[in-house]
Design a protein around this motif. Sequence first.
Motif, PDB file in Angstrom:
ATOM      1  N   LYS A  95       5.540  11.355  -4.141  1.00  0.00           N
ATOM      2  CA  LYS A  95       4.691  11.642  -5.289  1.00  0.00           C
ATOM      3  C   LYS A  95       3.773  12.840  -5.078  1.00  0.00           C
ATOM      4  CE  LYS A  95       6.296   8.196  -7.617  1.00  0.00           C
ATOM      5  NZ  LYS A  95       5.470   7.077  -8.114  1.00  0.00           N
ATOM      6  N   ALA A  96       3.388  13.112  -3.824  1.00  0.00           N
ATOM      7  CA  ALA A  96       2.426  14.190  -3.574  1.00  0.00           C
ATOM      8  C   ALA A  96       2.661  14.778  -2.192  1.00  0.00           C
ATOM      9  CB  ALA A  96       0.997  13.666  -3.679  1.00  0.00           C
ATOM     10  N   VAL A  97       2.485  16.097  -2.076  1.00  0.00           N
ATOM     11  CA  VAL A  97       2.576  16.762  -0.776  1.00  0.00           C
ATOM     12  C   VAL A  97       1.405  17.722  -0.627  1.00  0.00           C
ATOM     13  CG1 VAL A  97       5.075  16.544  -0.538  1.00  0.00           C
ATOM     14  CG2 VAL A  97       4.131  18.556  -1.661  1.00  0.00           C
ATOM     15  N   LEU A 100       0.829  -1.202   0.000  1.00  0.00           N
ATOM     16  CA  LEU A 100       0.000   0.000   0.000  1.00  0.00           C
ATOM     17  C   LEU A 100       0.865   1.254   0.000  1.00  0.00           C
ATOM     18  CD1 LEU A 100      -2.642  -1.087   2.679  1.00  0.00           C
ATOM     19  CD2 LEU A 100      -2.876  -1.173   0.187  1.00  0.00           C
ATOM     20  N   PRO A 101       0.302   2.385  -0.468  1.00  0.00           N
ATOM     21  CA  PRO A 101       1.036   3.658  -0.408  1.00  0.00           C
ATOM     22  C   PRO A 101       1.065   4.211   1.012  1.00  0.00           C
ATOM     23  CG  PRO A 101      -1.143   4.019  -1.329  1.00  0.00           C
ATOM     24  CD  PRO A 101      -1.007   2.537  -1.153  1.00  0.00           C
ATOM     25  N   VAL A 102       1.907   5.208   1.223  1.00  0.00           N
ATOM     26  CA  VAL A 102       2.165   5.760   2.549  1.00  0.00           C
ATOM     27  C   VAL A 102       1.791   7.235   2.605  1.00  0.00           C
ATOM     28  CG1 VAL A 102       4.003   6.426   4.160  1.00  0.00           C
ATOM     29  CG2 VAL A 102       3.998   4.139   3.141  1.00  0.00           C
ATOM     30  N   LEU A 111      -0.968   8.693  -5.308  1.00  0.00           N
ATOM     31  CA  LEU A 111      -0.400   7.568  -4.561  1.00  0.00           C
ATOM     32  C   LEU A 111      -0.936   6.234  -5.049  1.00  0.00           C
ATOM     33  CD1 LEU A 111      -0.299   8.971  -0.906  1.00  0.00           C
ATOM     34  CD2 LEU A 111       1.306   9.272  -2.801  1.00  0.00           C
ATOM     35  N   PHE A 112      -2.234   6.168  -5.360  1.00  0.00           N
ATOM     36  CA  PHE A 112      -2.780   4.959  -5.981  1.00  0.00           C
ATOM     37  C   PHE A 112      -2.646   5.000  -7.504  1.00  0.00           C
ATOM     38  CE2 PHE A 112      -5.325   4.276  -2.001  1.00  0.00           C
ATOM     39  CZ  PHE A 112      -4.817   3.016  -1.717  1.00  0.00           C
ATOM     40  N   ASN A 134       4.116   0.029  -1.596  1.00  0.00           N
ATOM     41  CA  ASN A 134       4.450   0.127  -3.019  1.00  0.00           C
ATOM     42  C   ASN A 134       5.453   1.228  -3.303  1.00  0.00           C
ATOM     43  OD1 ASN A 134       2.963   2.507  -2.859  1.00  0.00           O
ATOM     44  ND2 ASN A 134       1.270   1.797  -4.152  1.00  0.00           N
ATOM     45  N   GLY A 135       5.880   1.964  -2.263  1.00  0.00           N
ATOM     46  CA  GLY A 135       6.901   3.005  -2.409  1.00  0.00           C
ATOM     47  C   GLY A 135       6.370   4.376  -2.730  1.00  0.00           C
ATOM     48  N   ASN A 136       5.068   4.510  -3.010  1.00  0.00           N
ATOM     49  CA  ASN A 136       4.484   5.822  -3.286  1.00  0.00           C
ATOM     50  C   ASN A 136       4.181   6.520  -1.967  1.00  0.00           C
ATOM     51  OD1 ASN A 136       4.624   5.284  -5.982  1.00  0.00           O
ATOM     52  ND2 ASN A 136       2.444   4.832  -6.234  1.00  0.00           N
TER      53      ASN A 136
END
Length: 613
Positions: free
Chosen positions: A237-239, A90-92, A383-384, A210-212
């Motif tokens: 990937k996103a902030v 899963l993403p973080v 993230l997904f 998954n590293g995202n």
Amino acid sequence: MKNFANSLFHCLILVAFVITSATAQQSTLTVPVIEDGQAQAIEEFSNSEEWIRHDLWVETEFDTDGDGELDRMHVAVTRPAQTENGDLKLPVIYETSPYYAGTARPPYDFFWDVKQELGEDPPTRKTGPEIQRRGERPIISNSHISTWVPRGFIVVHSTSPGTGLSDGSPTVGGENEALAPKAVIEWLNGKANGYTTRDGNEQVEAFWTNGNVGMTGTSYNGFLPFAAATTGVDGLKAVIPVAPVTSFYKYYRSNGLVRSPGGYLGEDVDVLYDFIHSGDESKREYNNRTVRDGIMAEGLDRNTGDYNDFWEDRNYLKKMDNYKAATLMAHAFNDWNVMPEHSFEAYKQLKEMGVPAMVYYHQGGHGGEPPHELMNKWFTRYLFEIENGVEELERAWIVREGDDRENPTAYEDYPHPNASPVTFYPTSGAPERGGLSLNQSSNQGTETLVDNYSFTGSALAQAEWTNHRLIYTTPELSDSVHISGQPSVTVTMASNKPAANLTVWVVSLPWNDGRGSQITDNIITRGWADPQNYRSLSDGEPLEPGEFYTVEFDLQPDDQIIPAGQKIGLLIFSSDKEYTLWPQPGTELTIDLDRTSFTLPVVHGADAFSGMN
């Protein structure tokens, strides 16, 4: 949210993974579940008693506590039990902070004394008390967990260098505070080492992600995602930075002037260091001597307020070349702590760089996340990696006056695309009130004010007659006026002393100080400057008494609708009781009216003031 449903590409996406449950029984779990572009809560992830919580230490690339070993950051993980066998990744969502382990307690008697003559050595500051570290392993923080873990995200927290159980030293904006979250993100992507203990060699792998990675946080916790993104680290990937500091010079200085953040008179970078230094007691003496009493003492320069290499190192607006994380910036137009220029300038650069970016602004004070719906769509998209139409949404979401923060109005961009500059010129009236005209006059002469920090800006704005300020107002507005963007001011002035504070407010009058009034009823925007820096931010020079200097600077960005019946006023004074240093009263500032003006970005430009002379 207004216009949101019509703007979004509605979708229902089900992505299925077959996994083995934590009890070794075969089951099928659908992750993520997406409705209307948002990750939905999943029943199997919603029981907090089944979440796995553990902590570890991630090794960084720096040693800032002088022990000869690379600093390790304390990290805590909260994840669904279904990730334990490694089949479900899963993403973080990740937040890091210097505040988690506790901060200095009252009395806060270690701030700088602002009663100081300009240009002279400040009074000696008392150092802060020893912080008693708090918290129990493995839980660093519970923020975000109940929101995001049920929706299929893993939540990670870490303590900043020199705080809690993390090695290193706080630097308040130094490079290590950007490299620390970078290391955690690299560990999440298998590129850095994590360990079960602070000083051991047993490694921990993040086999469940998954590293995202997406990051968020408010204020200092909003600075850290932004700083991490400037490193260009893969996997981030996103902030969603909320009220982030993007330049510590802009947080503690204004155009060469020593200025406190709102609500914390006398705070400076070394004060904040003392406030957060909760790390290993055995390392504190070295950290204090090296960082606080060395690097900071040499660089912060409360004598002049000039920009220098120390502040350059803490200016992350100058470090954005490698920035690539999709950014949803959130801020308030009446945040007088971390002022809105921080997010405004970052957003402007991100657009120029072509990085996916969006802004959310509300009309309140410090803090305030975007609506959950907007945050969810942002994290779900990046993230997904699900095409949920977020790129097609409007770029700016602004909460209008009186509206709920969960109900912003959508705009094509910020500033409003139809805004254009309107310049106003003062007409004489001191010590009462002068006027503002769209036409420049000549041969008006000068008007003089006398500095006295005893009076607040709000008192000066309301006064009918006083020689401690100059104020100029428009006629009463016949229609509402929509301001959108960053105002600026040009003041041509002389001082009877070699140094002086200069404060400018733009206000809405009559002043509304009755019950239920909001800050937006009164203060439109404001700004501060040191006239000694009229030519250079990094090289101020003493003023020649009686000589005129032209000082030009930007005020804080704004988006506000001023209702009909109000007047817009330009307020000029010297020392700002709530923000600046307090020199002995009596400095005289003389303003050349013919060479003074200010500019507002107004939707529909000068047409909004039709009928005004």
